[in-house]
Scaffold this motif. Structure first.
Motif, PDB file in Angstrom:
ATOM      1  N   ILE A   1      50.105  31.584  44.940  1.00 13.59           N
ATOM      2  CA  ILE A   1      49.759  33.000  44.899  1.00 13.59           C
ATOM      3  C   ILE A   1      50.419  33.660  43.690  1.00 13.59           C
ATOM      4  O   ILE A   1      51.606  33.449  43.432  1.00 13.59           O
ATOM      5  N   VAL A   2      49.637  34.428  42.954  1.00 14.96           N
ATOM      6  CA  VAL A   2      50.180  35.132  41.788  1.00 14.96           C
ATOM      7  C   VAL A   2      50.251  36.640  42.025  1.00 14.96           C
ATOM      8  O   VAL A   2      51.000  37.343  41.339  1.00 14.96           O
ATOM      9  N   ASP A   3      49.473  37.140  42.982  1.00 17.14           N
ATOM     10  CA  ASP A   3      49.536  38.580  43.264  1.00 17.14           C
ATOM     11  C   ASP A   3      48.649  38.920  44.458  1.00 17.14           C
ATOM     12  O   ASP A   3      47.796  38.128  44.872  1.00 17.14           O
ATOM     13  N   TRP A   4      48.889  40.112  44.998  1.00 17.50           N
ATOM     14  CA  TRP A   4      48.018  40.689  46.020  1.00 17.50           C
ATOM     15  C   TRP A   4      47.530  42.044  45.524  1.00 17.50           C
ATOM     16  O   TRP A   4      48.259  42.777  44.843  1.00 17.50           O
TER      17      TRP A   4
ATOM     18  N   LEU B   1      56.343  36.527  41.412  1.00 19.24           N
ATOM     19  CA  LEU B   1      54.915  36.684  41.183  1.00 19.24           C
ATOM     20  C   LEU B   1      54.645  36.668  39.682  1.00 19.24           C
ATOM     21  O   LEU B   1      55.354  37.316  38.902  1.00 19.24           O
ATOM     22  N   ARG B   2      53.624  35.952  39.283  1.00 16.62           N
ATOM     23  CA  ARG B   2      53.338  35.795  37.861  1.00 16.62           C
ATOM     24  C   ARG B   2      52.839  37.094  37.230  1.00 16.62           C
ATOM     25  O   ARG B   2      53.245  37.456  36.136  1.00 16.62           O
ATOM     26  N   GLY B   3      51.937  37.781  37.915  1.00 13.96           N
ATOM     27  CA  GLY B   3      51.349  38.964  37.315  1.00 13.96           C
ATOM     28  C   GLY B   3      50.311  38.578  36.274  1.00 13.96           C
ATOM     29  O   GLY B   3      50.309  37.458  35.742  1.00 13.96           O
ATOM     30  N   ALA B   4      49.413  39.510  35.959  1.00 14.38           N
ATOM     31  CA  ALA B   4      48.303  39.212  35.055  1.00 14.38           C
ATOM     32  C   ALA B   4      48.780  38.810  33.667  1.00 14.38           C
ATOM     33  O   ALA B   4      48.161  37.976  32.999  1.00 14.38           O
ATOM     34  N   GLU B   5      49.895  39.383  33.226  1.00 15.64           N
ATOM     35  CA  GLU B   5      50.359  39.117  31.857  1.00 15.64           C
ATOM     36  C   GLU B   5      50.834  37.677  31.670  1.00 15.64           C
ATOM     37  O   GLU B   5      50.951  37.204  30.532  1.00 15.64           O
TER      38      GLU B   5
ATOM     39  N   SER C   1      57.922  27.380  55.242  1.00 20.60           N
ATOM     40  CA  SER C   1      57.555  26.208  54.446  1.00 20.60           C
ATOM     41  C   SER C   1      56.615  26.568  53.300  1.00 20.60           C
ATOM     42  O   SER C   1      56.492  25.822  52.321  1.00 20.60           O
ATOM     43  N   MET C   2      55.934  27.717  53.407  1.00 11.39           N
ATOM     44  CA  MET C   2      55.047  28.166  52.331  1.00 11.39           C
ATOM     45  C   MET C   2      55.824  28.796  51.180  1.00 11.39           C
ATOM     46  O   MET C   2      55.333  28.872  50.056  1.00 11.39           O
ATOM     47  N   LEU C   3      57.017  29.275  51.471  1.00  8.40           N
ATOM     48  CA  LEU C   3      57.752  30.091  50.509  1.00  8.40           C
ATOM     49  C   LEU C   3      58.497  29.259  49.475  1.00  8.40           C
ATOM     50  O   LEU C   3      59.101  28.249  49.795  1.00  8.40           O
TER      51      LEU C   3
ATOM     52  N   THR D   1      50.380  22.543  50.485  1.00  9.36           N
ATOM     53  CA  THR D   1      49.563  22.784  49.302  1.00  9.36           C
ATOM     54  C   THR D   1      49.331  24.275  49.075  1.00  9.36           C
ATOM     55  O   THR D   1      48.487  24.662  48.273  1.00  9.36           O
ATOM     56  N   LEU D   2      50.091  25.102  49.777  1.00  8.62           N
ATOM     57  CA  LEU D   2      50.020  26.543  49.601  1.00  8.62           C
ATOM     58  C   LEU D   2      51.412  27.046  49.237  1.00  8.62           C
ATOM     59  O   LEU D   2      52.380  26.802  49.961  1.00  8.62           O
ATOM     60  N   ILE D   3      51.525  27.709  48.087  1.00  8.12           N
ATOM     61  CA  ILE D   3      52.815  28.165  47.581  1.00  8.12           C
ATOM     62  C   ILE D   3      52.827  29.692  47.521  1.00  8.12           C
ATOM     63  O   ILE D   3      51.952  30.304  46.910  1.00  8.12           O
ATOM     64  N   VAL D   4      53.832  30.281  48.153  1.00  5.81           N
ATOM     65  CA  VAL D   4      53.992  31.732  48.130  1.00  5.81           C
ATOM     66  C   VAL D   4      55.300  32.054  47.423  1.00  5.81           C
ATOM     67  O   VAL D   4      56.380  31.788  47.959  1.00  5.81           O
ATOM     68  N   PRO D   5      55.263  32.581  46.203  1.00  7.47           N
ATOM     69  CA  PRO D   5      56.497  32.976  45.527  1.00  7.47           C
ATOM     70  C   PRO D   5      57.256  33.996  46.371  1.00  7.47           C
ATOM     71  O   PRO D   5      56.659  34.937  46.900  1.00  7.47           O
ATOM     72  N   ALA D   6      58.566  33.798  46.509  1.00  5.17           N
ATOM     73  CA  ALA D   6      59.327  34.666  47.417  1.00  5.17           C
ATOM     74  C   ALA D   6      60.773  34.814  46.979  1.00  5.17           C
ATOM     75  O   ALA D   6      61.697  34.705  47.790  1.00  5.17           O
ATOM     76  N   ASN D   7      60.980  35.060  45.690  1.00 13.90           N
ATOM     77  CA  ASN D   7      62.365  35.320  45.274  1.00 13.90           C
ATOM     78  C   ASN D   7      62.788  36.707  45.766  1.00 13.90           C
ATOM     79  O   ASN D   7      62.024  37.422  46.424  1.00 13.90           O
ATOM     80  N   ALA D   8      64.004  37.094  45.455  1.00 16.89           N
ATOM     81  CA  ALA D   8      64.542  38.346  46.005  1.00 16.89           C
ATOM     82  C   ALA D   8      63.691  39.546  45.624  1.00 16.89           C
ATOM     83  O   ALA D   8      63.463  40.446  46.446  1.00 16.89           O
TER      84      ALA D   8
END
Length: 288
Positions: A119-122, A72-76, A64-66, A199-206
């Motif tokens: 989440i944009v990065d780890w 991931l957005r990344g700094a750029e 449900s978070m995914l 209210t927590l979103i974890v980007p999880a594309n391929a």
């Protein structure tokens, strides 16, 4: 809570004292924030005791978070008006230090609605001494323009966070979070509430799912055990697994509770970052 509502309404009808109705308003506000099915609300107000041990996240809750369409957005891809926060878990022994970075996403139609955290990065630092970790974390703060960090302020984490505070505390809100049974329980309740209210979103594309960071995040989330000690919610890694990403995620969900500090644009020329780039280059060369 429904029985208490009814009793207080009955008392209000008898004496007309408005304060009898305040409890209901408060509880309904908490329910909207946490979710009726959240563990914290069920335990504290509905008296629905979930006393059996199990996993902190079920497969369904983790999924449900995914958001499997997002990357991931990344700094750029961070914009100047984005609000970026982070959770920092300091690694001990064989564990890694993990910085989970997220952007706050506001509902423009309802400014009073709590923002979601995407989440944009780890940043995972393993086999890296604490002195070198300091510069990697500074670099991440600079790259992502992080405004607040909730950090593990326990044991070896204390000097690391004190040094970070001395370096960038004038520009970044550093939330020292000492781990005790009470504080960790509060953190786990808050984290599970974020999951239940979506209210927590974890980007999880391929592409994201192929990364080592996501794979470790998933493995640790799905292998973190929970149990109750009275009203305390406890959680720890299953035997053979780690929990650095989970602790960092829990801290992240506390990081939006911060006091704003001086609004400045962090640039390479700032005194807090002088020599950090050179130091990072030296560190990378020594590890190559």
């Amino acid at each position: 809570y429904l029985k208490v509502f009814a009793d207080k309404r009955l008392q209000f009808e008898k004496d007309g004292q408005i304060f009898h109705l305040r409890y209901e308003r408060t509880v309904m506000k908490i329910m909207r924030k946490r979710g009726r099915d959240s563990q914290s609300f069920r335990l504290s107000y509905a008296l629905e005791w979930d006393l059996e041990s199990g996993m902190l996240f079920s497969d369904k809750e983790f999924n449900s978070m995914l958001n499997k369409k997002k990357g991931l957005r990344g700094a750029e891809n961070i914009k100047s008006n984005d609000t970026v926060i982070a959770g920092l878990d300091i690694g001990k022994d064989v564990a890694s230090t993990v910085l989970t970075i997220a952007k706050l996403v506001y509902n423009e139609d309802d400014p009073d609605e709590p923002p979601r955290k995407e989440i944009v990065d780890w940043l995972e630092l393993s086999n890296v001494d604490y002195d070198s970790q300091h510069y990697y974390i500074l670099e991440a703060i600079q790259d992502y323009n992080i405004v607040a960090i909730a950090a593990d302020y326990t044991g070896v984490g204390k000097p690391v966070i004190d040094r970070l505070e001395a370096s960038v505390g004038e520009y970044v809100s550093i939330i020292r979070y000492g781990f005790t049974k009470q504080s960790k329980s509060d953190m786990w309740y808050n984290l599970t509430s974020h999951v239940s209210t979506k209210t927590l979103i974890v980007p999880a594309n391929a592409d994201v799912q192929k990364t080592e960071s996501f794979q470790r995040f998933k493995e640790q989330c799905l292998n973190c055990q929970k149990w109750y000690d009275g009203s305390y919610l406890c959680a720890e890694k299953s035997p053979g697994f780690l929990d650095d990403y989970v602790d960092s995620l829990g801290l992240l969900c506390l990081a939006d509770n911060y006091e704003e500090v001086a609004e400045v644009e962090i640039e390479d020329g700032n005194v807090f970052y002088q020599n950090s780039t050179d130091m990072l280059d030296q560190i990378k060369k020594s590890r190559a």
